[in-house]
Design a protein around this motif. Structure first.
Motif, PDB file in Angstrom:
ATOM      1  N   ALA A  32       0.744  -1.112  -0.005  1.00 19.97           N
ATOM      2  CA  ALA A  32       0.078  -0.051   0.124  1.00 19.97           C
ATOM      3  C   ALA A  32       0.973   1.266   0.008  1.00 19.97           C
ATOM      4  CB  ALA A  32      -1.227   0.036   1.231  1.00 19.97           C
ATOM      5  N   SER A  33       2.107   1.069   0.568  1.00 20.26           N
ATOM      6  CA  SER A  33       2.968   2.348   0.368  1.00 20.26           C
ATOM      7  C   SER A  33       3.286   2.666  -0.925  1.00 20.26           C
ATOM      8  CB  SER A  33       4.258   1.977   1.254  1.00 20.26           C
ATOM      9  OG  SER A  33       5.090   0.858   0.631  1.00 20.26           O
ATOM     10  N   LEU A  34       2.911   2.048  -2.009  1.00 23.37           N
ATOM     11  CA  LEU A  34       3.068   2.475  -3.373  1.00 23.37           C
ATOM     12  C   LEU A  34       2.018   3.587  -3.694  1.00 23.37           C
ATOM     13  CD1 LEU A  34       4.110  -0.793  -5.076  1.00 23.37           C
ATOM     14  CD2 LEU A  34       5.434   1.242  -4.695  1.00 23.37           C
ATOM     15  N   TRP A  35       0.782   3.654  -3.081  1.00 20.60           N
ATOM     16  CA  TRP A  35      -0.154   4.283  -3.502  1.00 20.60           C
ATOM     17  C   TRP A  35       0.265   5.944  -3.487  1.00 20.60           C
ATOM     18  CZ3 TRP A  35      -4.506   4.001  -6.013  1.00 20.60           C
ATOM     19  CH2 TRP A  35      -5.531   5.101  -5.987  1.00 20.60           C
ATOM     20  N   PRO A  36       0.847   6.215  -2.487  1.00 21.24           N
ATOM     21  CA  PRO A  36       1.180   7.884  -2.470  1.00 21.24           C
ATOM     22  C   PRO A  36       2.166   8.130  -3.366  1.00 21.24           C
ATOM     23  CG  PRO A  36       1.181   7.032  -0.270  1.00 21.24           C
ATOM     24  CD  PRO A  36       1.003   5.828  -1.125  1.00 21.24           C
ATOM     25  N   ARG A  37       2.969   7.161  -3.810  1.00 23.35           N
ATOM     26  CA  ARG A  37       4.009   7.545  -4.762  1.00 23.35           C
ATOM     27  C   ARG A  37       3.464   7.313  -6.396  1.00 23.35           C
ATOM     28  NH1 ARG A  37       7.297   4.494  -1.053  1.00 23.35           N
ATOM     29  NH2 ARG A  37       7.255   2.795  -2.674  1.00 23.35           N
ATOM     30  N   SER A  63     -15.237   3.845  -9.103  1.00 25.67           N
ATOM     31  CA  SER A  63     -14.012   4.274  -9.072  1.00 25.67           C
ATOM     32  C   SER A  63     -13.606   5.650  -8.300  1.00 25.67           C
ATOM     33  CB  SER A  63     -13.342   4.463 -10.561  1.00 25.67           C
ATOM     34  OG  SER A  63     -14.481   5.403 -11.251  1.00 25.67           O
ATOM     35  N   ARG A  64     -14.697   6.466  -8.500  1.00 24.41           N
ATOM     36  CA  ARG A  64     -14.479   7.781  -7.621  1.00 24.41           C
ATOM     37  C   ARG A  64     -14.684   7.663  -6.210  1.00 24.41           C
ATOM     38  NH1 ARG A  64     -19.231  11.164  -9.877  1.00 24.41           N
ATOM     39  NH2 ARG A  64     -20.279   9.412  -9.815  1.00 24.41           N
ATOM     40  N   TYR A  65     -15.565   6.475  -5.630  1.00 22.44           N
ATOM     41  CA  TYR A  65     -15.432   6.289  -3.990  1.00 22.44           C
ATOM     42  C   TYR A  65     -13.807   5.457  -3.789  1.00 22.44           C
ATOM     43  CZ  TYR A  65     -16.006   3.787  -0.077  1.00 22.44           C
ATOM     44  OH  TYR A  65     -15.640   3.066   1.364  1.00 22.44           O
ATOM     45  N   PHE A  66     -13.615   4.778  -4.711  1.00 25.25           N
ATOM     46  CA  PHE A  66     -12.331   3.870  -4.397  1.00 25.25           C
ATOM     47  C   PHE A  66     -11.046   4.933  -4.570  1.00 25.25           C
ATOM     48  CE2 PHE A  66     -14.644  -0.058  -4.950  1.00 25.25           C
ATOM     49  CZ  PHE A  66     -13.898  -0.643  -3.905  1.00 25.25           C
ATOM     50  N   MET A  67     -11.190   6.098  -5.433  1.00 27.45           N
ATOM     51  CA  MET A  67     -10.026   7.138  -5.454  1.00 27.45           C
ATOM     52  C   MET A  67     -10.245   8.010  -4.176  1.00 27.45           C
ATOM     53  SD  MET A  67      -7.424   8.328  -7.062  1.00 27.45           S
ATOM     54  CE  MET A  67      -7.758   8.187  -8.803  1.00 27.45           C
ATOM     55  N   ARG A  68     -11.143   8.516  -3.641  1.00 21.27           N
ATOM     56  CA  ARG A  68     -11.359   9.009  -2.331  1.00 21.27           C
ATOM     57  C   ARG A  68     -11.036   8.221  -1.165  1.00 21.27           C
ATOM     58  NH1 ARG A  68     -16.326  10.448  -4.600  1.00 21.27           N
ATOM     59  NH2 ARG A  68     -17.259   9.020  -3.082  1.00 21.27           N
ATOM     60  N   CYS A  69     -11.464   6.863  -1.182  1.00 17.12           N
ATOM     61  CA  CYS A  69     -11.227   6.262  -0.048  1.00 17.12           C
ATOM     62  C   CYS A  69      -9.831   5.724   0.061  1.00 17.12           C
ATOM     63  CB  CYS A  69     -12.025   5.021   0.086  1.00 17.12           C
ATOM     64  SG  CYS A  69     -11.884   4.028   1.445  1.00 17.12           S
ATOM     65  N   LEU A  70      -9.134   5.423  -0.941  1.00 18.68           N
ATOM     66  CA  LEU A  70      -7.772   4.932  -0.864  1.00 18.68           C
ATOM     67  C   LEU A  70      -6.956   6.074  -0.554  1.00 18.68           C
ATOM     68  CD1 LEU A  70      -7.636   2.616  -4.034  1.00 18.68           C
ATOM     69  CD2 LEU A  70      -7.553   2.030  -1.741  1.00 18.68           C
ATOM     70  N   GLU A  71      -7.145   7.248  -1.043  1.00 20.50           N
ATOM     71  CA  GLU A  71      -6.383   8.430  -0.625  1.00 20.50           C
ATOM     72  C   GLU A  71      -6.352   8.635   0.808  1.00 20.50           C
ATOM     73  OE1 GLU A  71      -4.186  10.653  -2.347  1.00 20.50           O
ATOM     74  OE2 GLU A  71      -4.668   9.359  -4.020  1.00 20.50           O
ATOM     75  N   GLU A  72      -7.659   8.699   1.433  1.00 15.56           N
ATOM     76  CA  GLU A  72      -7.840   8.540   2.969  1.00 15.56           C
ATOM     77  C   GLU A  72      -7.059   7.584   3.779  1.00 15.56           C
ATOM     78  OE1 GLU A  72     -11.995   9.083   3.783  1.00 15.56           O
ATOM     79  OE2 GLU A  72     -12.273  10.783   2.466  1.00 15.56           O
ATOM     80  N   VAL A  73      -7.407   6.617   3.254  1.00 13.99           N
ATOM     81  CA  VAL A  73      -6.676   5.143   4.091  1.00 13.99           C
ATOM     82  C   VAL A  73      -5.143   5.202   3.860  1.00 13.99           C
ATOM     83  CG1 VAL A  73      -6.356   2.735   3.944  1.00 13.99           C
ATOM     84  CG2 VAL A  73      -8.878   3.700   3.601  1.00 13.99           C
ATOM     85  N   ALA A  74      -4.690   5.656   2.860  1.00 15.75           N
ATOM     86  CA  ALA A  74      -3.161   5.721   2.552  1.00 15.75           C
ATOM     87  C   ALA A  74      -2.704   7.136   3.756  1.00 15.75           C
ATOM     88  CB  ALA A  74      -3.014   6.091   1.250  1.00 15.75           C
ATOM     89  N   ASN A  75      -3.517   8.031   3.884  1.00 13.95           N
ATOM     90  CA  ASN A  75      -2.877   9.221   4.548  1.00 13.95           C
ATOM     91  C   ASN A  75      -3.105   9.060   5.986  1.00 13.95           C
ATOM     92  OD1 ASN A  75      -1.708  10.755   2.484  1.00 13.95           O
ATOM     93  ND2 ASN A  75      -3.787  11.127   1.888  1.00 13.95           N
ATOM     94  N   ILE A  76      -4.063   7.984   6.307  1.00 18.29           N
ATOM     95  CA  ILE A  76      -4.448   7.900   7.839  1.00 18.29           C
ATOM     96  C   ILE A  76      -3.204   7.554   8.825  1.00 18.29           C
ATOM     97  CG2 ILE A  76      -5.676   6.650   9.445  1.00 18.29           C
ATOM     98  CD1 ILE A  76      -8.059   6.604   7.597  1.00 18.29           C
ATOM     99  N   GLY A  77      -2.377   6.442   8.387  1.00 20.93           N
ATOM    100  CA  GLY A  77      -1.161   5.949   9.182  1.00 20.93           C
ATOM    101  C   GLY A  77      -0.509   5.422   8.235  1.00 20.93           C
ATOM    102  N   ASP A  78       0.576   4.688   8.946  1.00 19.85           N
ATOM    103  CA  ASP A  78       1.515   3.669   8.533  1.00 19.85           C
ATOM    104  C   ASP A  78       0.903   2.516   7.877  1.00 19.85           C
ATOM    105  OD1 ASP A  78       3.966   2.405   8.000  1.00 19.85           O
ATOM    106  OD2 ASP A  78       4.508   1.990  10.069  1.00 19.85           O
TER     107      ASP A  78
END
Length: 103
Positions: A32-37, A63-78
Motif C-alpha cells: 500500500a505504500s506504493l499508492w502515495p507515490r 471508481s470515484r469512491y475508491f479514489m477518495r477512500c484509498l487516498e484517505e486510507v493511505a494518509n491515515i497512518g503507517d
C-alpha cells in the motif's frame, strides 16, 4: 452475517481482479505504500478496475469512491504492512458500515 457475505464477495472479486491488474504497476498484492507515490494515471487505472469489479456488490463502490477512500486510507497512518488488497477491503468495509448506518 452480512459482513461475512460481503467479505466472501470481496475475496472472490479480488481473485478475479488480481490477474487482470498484472500488466499495470499497481496490483492487489503490491504494498500500500506504493499508492502515495503512484502517478495519477496509475491511480485512475487501478480505481477504474477495482470500481468496475466492486460496483457489482454495490453501485456506491465505484471508481470515484475508491479514489477518495484509498487516498484517505493511505494518509491515515503507517501502511507499510498493508497491501493494496487490504486497503480495498478496508474501503469496502467502510462503505458497508456506512450503508448499514442508513438502514
Amino acid at each position: 452475517m452480512m459482513h461475512r457475505a460481503a467479505a466472501i464477495g470481496v475475496l472472490a472479486v479480488l481473485a478475479l481482479v488480481g490477474p487482470s491488474l498484472a500488466a499495470t504497476r499497481l496490483k492487489m498484492d503490491d504494498k500500500a505504500s506504493l499508492w502515495p507515490r503512484a502517478g495519477a494515471s496509475e491511480k485512475i487505472d487501478f480505481t477504474n478496475r477495482v470500481g468496475k469489479s466492486m460496483s457489482t456488490l454495490s453501485p456506491n463502490l465505484d471508481s470515484r469512491y475508491f479514489m477518495r477512500c484509498l487516498e484517505e486510507v493511505a494518509n491515515i497512518g503507517d501502511t507499510k504492512d498493508l497491501t493494496m488488497s487490504d486497503m480495498v477491503r478496508t474501503c469496502v468495509s467502510l462503505q458497508g458500515s456506512r450503508s448499514g448506518d442508513s438502514e
